[in-house]
Design a protein around this motif. Structure first.
Motif: not given
Length: 330
Positions: A10, A12-16, A50-52, A54, A169, A180
């Protein structure tokens, strides 16, 4: 296959909890993954880099006749994924059996491919193949969902009602266009070196044993009933921008227009490449969407778009479509 830890889980944070609007902070020429929904949705690579991943749930069509596997008004859980090392844009169904999974970035690489993990079982999944590599769900494979890669500008033209993923972000004094920043990723794309070494200068450089295409040639791959074939962009272009082939007993037609590649079921028409698309059977057809100016639409074929080295890592060198194939043109 080599699996190695590169970053903490994590990091690299996912978009949840994605949000969507008609607006987009970037340029019309920025690329985005497009998923058919009601309305269609675009996921810009500038954000995905930047999230890889979604984790999303997309509404089904308002027309019940378009939904053979469910009712209109319901939604489908999907994972929109992007590996900037492999340049692979893939969308998966998040359902495995009776479970709905939520994916994050494991921090590991499998032969330079992003490795996802699901938070429900902590199993690890290779992004480029969709296969579970280890964990309780080892041996399972995620179902690929149809998507395409295009520019935000073309997405707007094709879908005036479409929505675009919003950044998570950025803020006062830190605009999203600065946060980004695609420059590091575009720099990697333009370099000859590939894999983790090419991206970050870490580890030993990888060798490439082909002379017909480069390691970073963009290919679009199709896998049907255990048969796999990838179509390098230059090969399709040399065939006149239209290439017909058979994969797993299914006849497919591949279109190329610059960096754009798309695959549809072959209806048996004699397609001819034109300046703004392809022409066949008395109509002009969009390379991006497969929709004709008379309202007909080609059936999309699930495909995987990535760099050639990433496809070859999964399927081997013999799975690359040869330029000399007699099926290149009718």
């Amino acid at each position: 296959m080599e699996i190695r830890e590169v970053l903490p889980r994590d990091a690299i944070p996912s978009i949840d909890d994605p949000t969507f609007e008609a607006s987009y902070f970037g340029a019309p020429g920025d690329e985005a993954i497009v998923v058919d929904s009601d309305p269609p949705r675009a996921y810009p690579l500038r954000i995905l880099s930047y999230h890889e991943v979604v984790n999303d749930a997309i509404p089904r069509s308002s027309d019940p006749t378009d939904e053979p596997n469910g009712s209109a008004g319901e939604s489908d859980p999907i994972a929109v994924t992007w590996c900037p090392i492999c340049w692979s844009a893939l969308v998966y169904d998040r359902r495995v059996g009776d479970d709905v999974l939520t994916f994050g970035v494991s921090g590991n690489l499998a032969d330079d491919s992003l490795v996802l993990y699901d938070r429900e079982t902590e199993s690890e999944w290779q992004q480029t193949s969709g296969r579970c590599l280890r964990g309780p769900l080892e041996g399972s494979t995620l179902s690929l969902r149809s998507s395409r890669l295009t520019t935000v500008g073309d997405f707007r033209d094709d879908h005036p009602d479409g929505l675009v993923l919003q950044p998570v972000r950025g803020g006062p004094g830190e605009p999203p266009e600065r946060v980004y920043d695609m420059a590091p990723y575009e720099g990697y794309r333009s370099r000859d070196a590939f894999g983790l070494h090419g991206m970050r200068g870490e580890g030993a450089p990888r060798a490439w044993d082909r002379s017909d295409i480069d390691a970073k040639t963009v290919v679009i791959g199709v896998e049907i009933d255990g048969d796999a074939s990838a179509y390098p962009r230059p090969v399709v272009e040399r065939a006149g921008g239209v290439l017909v082939d058979s994969v797993g007993g299914v006849s497919v037609v591949v279109f190329a227009d610059g960096d754009r590649l798309s695959v549809f079921e072959d209806p048996g028409f004699e397609f001819e490449r034109t300046d703004d698309g392809v022409y066949a059977d008395g109509a002009s057809w969009s390379i991006r969407t497969g929709v004709a100016d008379d309202g007909r639409a080609l059936a999309p074929v699930d495909s995987r778009r990535m760099f050639a080295f990433a496809w070859q890592d999964i399927h081997g060198s013999d799975s690359m479509h040869a330029p000399e194939s007699e099926t290149d043109q009718r």
